[in-house]
Design an enzyme around this catalytic site. Structure first.
Site, mmCIF file in Angstrom:
data_model
loop_
_atom_site.group_PDB
_atom_site.id
_atom_site.type_symbol
_atom_site.label_atom_id
_atom_site.label_comp_id
_atom_site.label_asym_id
_atom_site.label_seq_id
_atom_site.Cartn_x
_atom_site.Cartn_y
_atom_site.Cartn_z
ATOM 1 N N ASP A 161 -7.074 2.373 5.034
ATOM 2 C CA ASP A 161 -8.082 1.396 5.483
ATOM 3 C C ASP A 161 -8.844 1.748 6.742
ATOM 4 O O ASP A 161 -9.676 0.948 7.168
ATOM 5 C CB ASP A 161 -7.439 0.026 5.736
ATOM 6 C CG ASP A 161 -7.502 -0.858 4.525
ATOM 7 O OD1 ASP A 161 -7.847 -0.337 3.458
ATOM 8 O OD2 ASP A 161 -7.227 -2.052 4.660
ATOM 9 N N VAL A 189 0.840 -1.204 0.000
ATOM 10 C CA VAL A 189 0.000 0.000 0.000
ATOM 11 C C VAL A 189 0.875 1.255 0.000
ATOM 12 O O VAL A 189 0.623 2.203 -0.754
ATOM 13 C CB VAL A 189 -1.001 -0.010 1.183
ATOM 14 C CG1 VAL A 189 -1.765 1.304 1.253
ATOM 15 C CG2 VAL A 189 -1.979 -1.171 1.033
#
Ligand SMILES: C[C@@]1(CC(=O)O)C2=NC(=C\c3[nH]c(c(CCC(=O)O)c3CC(=O)O)Cc3[nH]c(c(CC(=O)O)c3CCC(=O)O)/C=C3\N/C(=C\2)[C@@H](CCC(=O)O)[C@]3(C)CC(=O)O)/[C@H]1CCC(=O)O
Ligand SMILES: NC(=O)c1ccc[n+]([C@@H]2O[C@H](COP(=O)([O-])OP(=O)(O)OC[C@H]3O[C@@H](n4cnc5c(N)ncnc54)[C@H](O)[C@@H]3O)[C@@H](O)[C@H]2O)c1
Length: 302
Positions: free
Chosen positions: A137, A47
Protein backbone atom coordinates in the site's frame (compact mmCIF):
# COMPACT_ATOMS: atom_id res chain seq x y z
CA UNK A 1 -5.52 8.45 -27.45
CA UNK A 2 -4.37 4.93 -26.68
CA UNK A 3 -0.60 4.57 -26.28
CA UNK A 4 1.37 2.14 -28.42
CA UNK A 5 1.75 -1.56 -27.71
CA UNK A 6 5.13 -2.53 -26.28
CA UNK A 7 6.93 -3.89 -29.33
CA UNK A 8 10.59 -4.75 -28.94
CA UNK A 9 12.64 -5.80 -31.99
CA UNK A 10 11.99 -9.27 -33.40
CA UNK A 11 13.94 -11.39 -35.90
CA UNK A 12 11.92 -9.62 -38.58
CA UNK A 13 14.25 -7.12 -40.28
CA UNK A 14 11.52 -4.53 -40.84
CA UNK A 15 10.82 -4.61 -37.13
CA UNK A 16 14.46 -4.19 -36.25
CA UNK A 17 14.66 -0.95 -38.19
CA UNK A 18 11.41 0.58 -36.98
CA UNK A 19 12.82 1.80 -33.63
CA UNK A 20 9.57 2.59 -31.84
CA UNK A 21 9.92 5.40 -29.30
CA UNK A 22 10.52 4.47 -25.67
CA UNK A 23 7.55 5.27 -23.41
CA UNK A 24 9.01 5.46 -19.89
CA UNK A 25 7.29 4.70 -16.60
CA UNK A 26 6.56 0.99 -17.05
CA UNK A 27 7.37 -1.76 -14.54
CA UNK A 28 9.63 -4.56 -15.76
CA UNK A 29 7.30 -7.57 -15.80
CA UNK A 30 9.21 -10.72 -14.92
CA UNK A 31 8.39 -14.22 -13.73
CA UNK A 32 10.60 -14.67 -10.67
CA UNK A 33 11.80 -18.23 -10.04
CA UNK A 34 11.98 -18.41 -6.26
CA UNK A 35 12.23 -22.13 -5.48
CA UNK A 36 13.90 -22.51 -2.05
CA UNK A 37 15.02 -18.87 -2.06
CA UNK A 38 14.82 -16.99 1.24
CA UNK A 39 12.05 -14.38 1.43
CA UNK A 40 11.27 -12.23 4.47
CA UNK A 41 7.58 -11.48 5.14
CA UNK A 42 6.74 -9.14 8.00
CA UNK A 43 3.14 -9.09 9.24
CA UNK A 44 0.47 -11.69 9.90
CA UNK A 45 -2.82 -10.17 8.73
CA UNK A 46 -4.95 -10.65 5.63
CA UNK A 47 -2.54 -8.96 3.25
CA UNK A 48 0.37 -11.05 4.57
CA UNK A 49 -1.79 -14.16 4.06
CA UNK A 50 -2.22 -13.20 0.39
CA UNK A 51 1.53 -12.64 -0.05
CA UNK A 52 2.20 -15.98 1.66
CA UNK A 53 -0.16 -17.82 -0.69
CA UNK A 54 1.69 -16.67 -3.80
CA UNK A 55 5.10 -17.25 -2.22
CA UNK A 56 4.14 -20.82 -1.31
CA UNK A 57 2.97 -21.48 -4.86
CA UNK A 58 6.34 -20.30 -6.12
CA UNK A 59 8.11 -22.80 -3.79
CA UNK A 60 10.00 -20.06 -1.92
CA UNK A 61 11.21 -20.41 1.65
CA UNK A 62 9.49 -17.79 3.78
CA UNK A 63 10.64 -16.37 7.09
CA UNK A 64 7.50 -14.88 8.60
CA UNK A 65 7.81 -12.46 11.49
CA UNK A 66 4.60 -11.57 13.28
CA UNK A 67 3.21 -12.04 16.79
CA UNK A 68 0.22 -14.34 17.22
CA UNK A 69 -2.65 -14.41 16.69
CA UNK A 70 -2.04 -14.84 12.98
CA UNK A 71 -4.62 -14.61 10.25
CA UNK A 72 -6.26 -18.10 10.25
CA UNK A 73 -5.09 -18.81 6.69
CA UNK A 74 -1.46 -18.20 7.70
CA UNK A 75 -1.85 -20.38 10.78
CA UNK A 76 -3.27 -23.10 8.54
CA UNK A 77 -0.22 -23.06 6.24
CA UNK A 78 2.12 -23.24 9.24
CA UNK A 79 0.21 -26.20 10.68
CA UNK A 80 -0.31 -28.00 7.36
CA UNK A 81 2.49 -30.56 6.81
CA UNK A 82 2.40 -29.94 3.05
CA UNK A 83 3.53 -26.32 3.51
CA UNK A 84 4.98 -26.10 7.04
CA UNK A 85 8.56 -26.87 5.95
CA UNK A 86 8.48 -23.87 3.61
CA UNK A 87 7.79 -21.45 6.47
CA UNK A 88 9.93 -20.37 9.41
CA UNK A 89 7.65 -18.47 11.77
CA UNK A 90 9.09 -16.14 14.40
CA UNK A 91 6.27 -15.46 16.85
CA UNK A 92 7.24 -11.91 17.83
CA UNK A 93 7.20 -8.37 16.45
CA UNK A 94 9.96 -7.29 14.11
CA UNK A 95 11.90 -4.42 15.70
CA UNK A 96 13.60 -2.85 12.72
CA UNK A 97 17.30 -1.92 12.50
CA UNK A 98 18.17 -3.60 15.81
CA UNK A 99 16.43 -6.88 14.93
CA UNK A 100 18.69 -9.93 14.83
CA UNK A 101 17.07 -10.90 11.52
CA UNK A 102 18.91 -8.95 8.81
CA UNK A 103 17.26 -7.99 5.52
CA UNK A 104 20.55 -8.64 3.73
CA UNK A 105 20.04 -12.37 4.31
CA UNK A 106 16.99 -12.38 2.00
CA UNK A 107 16.38 -12.15 -1.73
CA UNK A 108 13.15 -10.18 -1.32
CA UNK A 109 11.47 -8.45 1.61
CA UNK A 110 7.74 -7.75 1.99
CA UNK A 111 5.94 -5.97 4.78
CA UNK A 112 2.19 -5.94 5.42
CA UNK A 113 1.94 -4.26 8.80
CA UNK A 114 -0.19 -1.47 10.23
CA UNK A 115 2.85 0.55 11.38
CA UNK A 116 3.95 3.18 8.87
CA UNK A 117 7.12 4.24 10.72
CA UNK A 118 8.39 0.68 10.96
CA UNK A 119 7.49 0.05 7.31
CA UNK A 120 9.55 3.09 6.32
CA UNK A 121 12.46 1.80 8.40
CA UNK A 122 12.29 -1.62 6.68
CA UNK A 123 12.24 0.11 3.31
CA UNK A 124 15.29 2.25 4.20
CA UNK A 125 17.18 -0.79 5.47
CA UNK A 126 16.45 -2.72 2.29
CA UNK A 127 17.55 0.13 0.07
CA UNK A 128 20.82 0.47 2.03
CA UNK A 129 21.43 -3.25 1.53
CA UNK A 130 20.13 -3.25 -2.07
CA UNK A 131 17.45 -5.83 -1.31
CA UNK A 132 14.20 -5.41 -3.28
CA UNK A 133 11.26 -4.52 -1.04
CA UNK A 134 7.45 -4.24 -1.23
CA UNK A 135 5.65 -2.28 1.46
CA UNK A 136 1.98 -3.10 0.94
CA UNK A 137 0.00 0.00 0.00
CA UNK A 138 2.87 2.48 0.00
CA UNK A 139 4.03 2.85 -3.63
CA UNK A 140 7.13 5.03 -2.96
CA UNK A 141 8.37 2.25 -0.65
CA UNK A 142 7.96 -0.47 -3.27
CA UNK A 143 10.69 -1.70 -5.64
CA UNK A 144 8.10 -4.05 -7.08
CA UNK A 145 4.31 -4.07 -7.06
CA UNK A 146 1.97 -7.00 -6.80
CA UNK A 147 -0.75 -7.29 -9.42
CA UNK A 148 -4.01 -9.07 -10.06
CA UNK A 149 -3.08 -12.62 -10.96
CA UNK A 150 -4.55 -15.63 -12.61
CA UNK A 151 -3.06 -19.08 -12.87
CA UNK A 152 -4.04 -22.04 -14.99
CA UNK A 153 -1.34 -24.60 -14.23
CA UNK A 154 1.82 -23.44 -15.98
CA UNK A 155 0.06 -20.42 -17.50
CA UNK A 156 0.25 -17.29 -15.37
CA UNK A 157 -1.01 -13.82 -16.20
CA UNK A 158 -0.44 -10.70 -14.11
CA UNK A 159 -2.31 -7.46 -14.63
CA UNK A 160 -0.60 -4.32 -13.43
CA UNK A 161 -2.14 -0.88 -13.61
CA UNK A 162 1.14 0.73 -12.60
CA UNK A 163 -0.36 1.58 -9.22
CA UNK A 164 -3.28 3.47 -10.80
CA UNK A 165 -6.10 1.23 -9.62
CA UNK A 166 -5.63 -2.24 -8.17
CA UNK A 167 -9.36 -2.88 -8.10
CA UNK A 168 -9.56 -2.01 -11.80
CA UNK A 169 -6.65 -4.45 -12.33
CA UNK A 170 -8.66 -7.22 -10.68
CA UNK A 171 -11.63 -6.39 -12.93
CA UNK A 172 -9.44 -6.55 -16.04
CA UNK A 173 -8.08 -9.89 -14.82
CA UNK A 174 -11.65 -11.20 -14.70
CA UNK A 175 -12.23 -10.11 -18.32
CA UNK A 176 -9.08 -11.99 -19.39
CA UNK A 177 -10.24 -15.02 -17.43
CA UNK A 178 -13.58 -15.01 -19.27
CA UNK A 179 -11.88 -14.60 -22.65
CA UNK A 180 -9.45 -17.51 -22.25
CA UNK A 181 -10.32 -20.65 -24.23
CA UNK A 182 -11.45 -23.49 -21.95
CA UNK A 183 -8.56 -25.80 -22.88
CA UNK A 184 -5.80 -23.21 -22.58
CA UNK A 185 -4.08 -25.04 -19.71
CA UNK A 186 -4.01 -28.28 -21.69
CA UNK A 187 -2.65 -26.39 -24.72
CA UNK A 188 0.25 -24.98 -22.69
CA UNK A 189 0.93 -28.37 -21.11
CA UNK A 190 0.89 -30.01 -24.55
CA UNK A 191 3.40 -27.64 -26.07
CA UNK A 192 5.62 -28.08 -23.00
CA UNK A 193 5.63 -31.86 -23.50
CA UNK A 194 6.47 -31.52 -27.20
CA UNK A 195 9.34 -29.14 -26.44
CA UNK A 196 10.69 -31.54 -23.80
CA UNK A 197 10.61 -34.48 -26.25
CA UNK A 198 12.26 -32.37 -28.94
CA UNK A 199 15.06 -31.45 -26.53
CA UNK A 200 15.67 -35.13 -25.83
CA UNK A 201 16.17 -35.73 -29.56
CA UNK A 202 18.16 -32.56 -30.08
CA UNK A 203 19.93 -31.69 -26.83
CA UNK A 204 22.28 -28.81 -26.16
CA UNK A 205 22.21 -25.04 -26.01
CA UNK A 206 22.55 -22.60 -28.91
CA UNK A 207 24.43 -23.20 -32.16
CA UNK A 208 22.97 -24.32 -35.48
CA UNK A 209 20.93 -27.09 -33.85
CA UNK A 210 19.46 -24.63 -31.36
CA UNK A 211 18.37 -22.33 -34.19
CA UNK A 212 16.84 -25.24 -36.14
CA UNK A 213 15.03 -26.38 -33.01
CA UNK A 214 13.60 -22.93 -32.40
CA UNK A 215 12.52 -22.46 -36.03
CA UNK A 216 10.87 -25.90 -36.09
CA UNK A 217 9.08 -25.26 -32.80
CA UNK A 218 7.84 -21.84 -33.90
CA UNK A 219 6.46 -23.14 -37.18
CA UNK A 220 4.93 -26.21 -35.56
CA UNK A 221 3.15 -23.98 -33.02
CA UNK A 222 1.87 -21.72 -35.79
CA UNK A 223 0.57 -24.54 -37.96
CA UNK A 224 -1.22 -26.32 -35.09
CA UNK A 225 -2.56 -23.16 -33.46
CA UNK A 226 -3.47 -22.78 -29.79
CA UNK A 227 -6.78 -24.57 -30.24
CA UNK A 228 -5.15 -27.89 -31.16
CA UNK A 229 -2.01 -27.78 -29.06
CA UNK A 230 -3.71 -29.81 -26.35
CA UNK A 231 -3.29 -32.77 -28.74
CA UNK A 232 0.44 -32.68 -28.05
CA UNK A 233 -0.32 -34.31 -24.71
CA UNK A 234 -0.72 -37.57 -26.63
CA UNK A 235 2.65 -39.35 -26.65
CA UNK A 236 1.88 -41.21 -29.88
CA UNK A 237 1.00 -38.00 -31.66
CA UNK A 238 4.17 -36.32 -30.39
CA UNK A 239 6.28 -39.25 -31.62
CA UNK A 240 4.56 -38.97 -34.98
CA UNK A 241 5.28 -35.32 -35.58
CA UNK A 242 8.82 -35.67 -34.29
CA UNK A 243 9.53 -38.80 -36.41
CA UNK A 244 7.95 -37.44 -39.55
CA UNK A 245 8.52 -33.74 -38.91
CA UNK A 246 11.63 -32.96 -36.88
CA UNK A 247 13.66 -35.96 -38.08
CA UNK A 248 13.06 -34.85 -41.69
CA UNK A 249 13.32 -31.15 -40.83
CA UNK A 250 9.82 -30.55 -42.06
CA UNK A 251 6.65 -29.30 -40.42
CA UNK A 252 3.82 -31.71 -39.74
CA UNK A 253 0.54 -29.95 -39.07
CA UNK A 254 -2.77 -31.59 -38.20
CA UNK A 255 -3.46 -32.01 -41.90
CA UNK A 256 -0.20 -33.76 -42.71
CA UNK A 257 -0.32 -36.26 -39.87
CA UNK A 258 0.11 -39.74 -41.23
CA UNK A 259 -2.16 -41.69 -38.97
CA UNK A 260 -1.79 -45.06 -40.63
CA UNK A 261 -0.83 -47.85 -38.29
CA UNK A 262 -1.65 -45.63 -35.31
CA UNK A 263 -4.83 -45.31 -33.35
CA UNK A 264 -5.82 -43.08 -36.23
CA UNK A 265 -9.53 -43.10 -35.66
CA UNK A 266 -9.09 -41.63 -32.17
CA UNK A 267 -6.87 -38.85 -33.50
CA UNK A 268 -9.19 -38.18 -36.37
CA UNK A 269 -12.26 -37.77 -34.21
CA UNK A 270 -10.35 -35.72 -31.60
CA UNK A 271 -9.00 -33.35 -34.20
CA UNK A 272 -12.44 -32.68 -35.57
CA UNK A 273 -14.04 -32.15 -32.19
CA UNK A 274 -11.37 -29.79 -30.87
CA UNK A 275 -11.22 -27.42 -33.82
CA UNK A 276 -12.94 -24.30 -32.53
CA UNK A 277 -13.35 -22.72 -35.93
CA UNK A 278 -13.91 -25.48 -38.46
CA UNK A 279 -17.34 -27.00 -38.84
CA UNK A 280 -18.27 -28.64 -42.07
CA UNK A 281 -14.82 -27.91 -43.52
CA UNK A 282 -13.37 -30.12 -40.79
CA UNK A 283 -15.89 -32.80 -41.67
CA UNK A 284 -14.80 -32.68 -45.30
CA UNK A 285 -11.16 -32.99 -44.28
CA UNK A 286 -12.08 -35.83 -41.93
CA UNK A 287 -13.78 -37.77 -44.71
CA UNK A 288 -10.70 -37.29 -46.89
CA UNK A 289 -8.39 -38.56 -44.13
CA UNK A 290 -10.66 -41.52 -43.49
CA UNK A 291 -10.67 -42.45 -47.20
CA UNK A 292 -6.89 -42.16 -47.50
CA UNK A 293 -6.56 -44.13 -44.26
CA UNK A 294 -8.80 -46.93 -45.49
CA UNK A 295 -6.99 -47.09 -48.84
CA UNK A 296 -3.62 -47.31 -47.13
CA UNK A 297 -4.83 -49.90 -44.63
CA UNK A 298 -5.90 -52.03 -47.58
CA UNK A 299 -2.50 -51.61 -49.22
CA UNK A 300 -0.75 -52.64 -46.00
CA UNK A 301 -2.81 -55.80 -45.72
CA UNK A 302 -1.85 -57.11 -49.12
C1 LIG B 1 -3.57 -6.10 -7.30
C2 LIG B 1 -3.40 -6.22 -5.79
C3 LIG B 1 -2.43 -7.37 -5.58
C4 LIG B 1 -2.12 -7.68 -4.16
O1 LIG B 1 -1.93 -6.80 -3.31
O2 LIG B 1 -2.01 -8.90 -3.93
C5 LIG B 1 -2.92 -4.89 -5.26
N1 LIG B 1 -3.86 -4.33 -4.51
C6 LIG B 1 -4.99 -5.09 -4.44
C7 LIG B 1 -6.20 -4.70 -3.90
C8 LIG B 1 -6.52 -3.44 -3.27
N2 LIG B 1 -5.63 -2.57 -2.75
C9 LIG B 1 -6.32 -1.50 -2.25
C10 LIG B 1 -7.70 -1.71 -2.45
C11 LIG B 1 -8.85 -0.77 -2.00
C12 LIG B 1 -9.46 0.00 -3.16
C13 LIG B 1 -8.51 1.00 -3.78
O3 LIG B 1 -7.90 1.79 -3.08
O4 LIG B 1 -8.42 0.98 -5.03
C14 LIG B 1 -7.82 -2.91 -3.12
C15 LIG B 1 -9.09 -3.56 -3.66
C16 LIG B 1 -9.52 -4.75 -2.91
O5 LIG B 1 -9.09 -4.97 -1.75
O6 LIG B 1 -10.37 -5.43 -3.47
C17 LIG B 1 -5.71 -0.37 -1.57
C18 LIG B 1 -4.45 0.19 -2.07
N3 LIG B 1 -3.46 -0.50 -2.71
C19 LIG B 1 -2.43 0.35 -2.96
C20 LIG B 1 -2.75 1.62 -2.40
C21 LIG B 1 -1.83 2.80 -2.34
C22 LIG B 1 -1.96 3.76 -3.46
O7 LIG B 1 -2.65 3.53 -4.47
O8 LIG B 1 -1.34 4.83 -3.30
C23 LIG B 1 -4.03 1.53 -1.89
C24 LIG B 1 -4.87 2.62 -1.26
C25 LIG B 1 -4.68 2.71 0.26
C26 LIG B 1 -5.46 3.82 0.85
O9 LIG B 1 -6.36 4.40 0.24
O10 LIG B 1 -5.11 4.14 2.00
C27 LIG B 1 -1.22 0.01 -3.65
C28 LIG B 1 -0.92 -1.14 -4.33
N4 LIG B 1 -1.75 -2.17 -4.47
C29 LIG B 1 -1.23 -3.04 -5.39
C30 LIG B 1 -1.70 -4.32 -5.64
C31 LIG B 1 -0.06 -2.44 -6.07
C32 LIG B 1 -0.48 -1.83 -7.42
C33 LIG B 1 -1.18 -2.83 -8.35
C34 LIG B 1 -1.38 -2.29 -9.72
O11 LIG B 1 -0.44 -1.72 -10.27
O12 LIG B 1 -2.46 -2.50 -10.30
C35 LIG B 1 0.36 -1.35 -5.09
C36 LIG B 1 0.88 -0.07 -5.73
C37 LIG B 1 1.51 -1.81 -4.20
C38 LIG B 1 1.39 -3.19 -3.63
O13 LIG B 1 0.75 -3.30 -2.56
O14 LIG B 1 1.97 -4.12 -4.22
C39 LIG B 1 -4.75 -6.43 -5.04
C40 LIG B 1 -5.94 -6.92 -5.89
C41 LIG B 1 -5.76 -8.39 -6.24
C42 LIG B 1 -7.00 -9.13 -6.55
O15 LIG B 1 -8.12 -8.79 -6.17
O16 LIG B 1 -6.82 -10.19 -7.16
N1 LIG C 1 -1.84 -3.84 -1.23
C1 LIG C 1 -2.99 -4.31 -0.83
O1 LIG C 1 -3.60 -5.10 -1.52
C2 LIG C 1 -3.58 -3.88 0.48
C3 LIG C 1 -4.96 -4.03 0.71
C4 LIG C 1 -5.44 -3.68 1.96
C5 LIG C 1 -4.56 -3.20 2.94
N2 LIG C 1 -3.25 -3.04 2.68
C6 LIG C 1 -2.27 -2.50 3.69
O2 LIG C 1 -1.45 -3.57 4.12
C7 LIG C 1 -1.19 -3.48 5.52
C8 LIG C 1 -1.63 -4.74 6.22
O3 LIG C 1 -3.00 -4.96 5.97
P1 LIG C 1 -3.81 -6.08 6.74
O4 LIG C 1 -5.20 -5.99 6.33
O5 LIG C 1 -3.09 -7.36 6.57
O6 LIG C 1 -3.64 -5.54 8.24
P2 LIG C 1 -3.93 -6.22 9.64
O7 LIG C 1 -4.14 -5.13 10.60
O8 LIG C 1 -4.93 -7.32 9.50
O9 LIG C 1 -2.54 -6.95 9.93
C9 LIG C 1 -1.42 -6.30 10.36
C10 LIG C 1 -0.49 -7.38 10.84
O10 LIG C 1 0.78 -6.82 11.09
C11 LIG C 1 1.27 -7.39 12.31
N3 LIG C 1 2.26 -6.47 12.87
C12 LIG C 1 2.10 -5.24 13.37
N4 LIG C 1 3.30 -4.75 13.82
C13 LIG C 1 4.22 -5.72 13.55
C14 LIG C 1 5.62 -5.81 13.76
N5 LIG C 1 6.32 -4.84 14.31
N6 LIG C 1 6.24 -6.91 13.38
C15 LIG C 1 5.57 -7.94 12.80
N7 LIG C 1 4.25 -7.91 12.58
C16 LIG C 1 3.59 -6.80 12.96
C17 LIG C 1 0.07 -7.55 13.17
O11 LIG C 1 0.32 -8.46 14.22
C18 LIG C 1 -0.95 -8.06 12.14
O12 LIG C 1 -0.78 -9.45 11.99
C19 LIG C 1 -1.96 -2.25 6.00
O13 LIG C 1 -1.04 -1.21 6.12
C20 LIG C 1 -2.95 -1.95 4.91
O14 LIG C 1 -3.12 -0.57 4.75
C21 LIG C 1 -2.76 -3.39 1.47
Amino acid sequence: MASQLAKPPTRDEADQNSNPSIVPGASLLLALRLASRPILLIGGGLVASQRLYFLLESDAHITLISPSPLNPSIQHRIDDPSTSSQITWLNRPYIGRKDEVKVSDFDLVMTAIDDNDLSKEVCDLCREEKVMVNVADIPPQCDFYFGAQLRRGPLQILISTGGMGPRAGAMIRDIVLEALPPNIEEAVEGVGLLRADLRKRAPGVGGKLGQERMDWMKETCDVWGLAKMEKFRDQELRNNILDQGWDNRTIIGPKELNLVGQSWYKHFSDLISSDWSSGLGGFGFGVAVTSVGILLVFRYRR
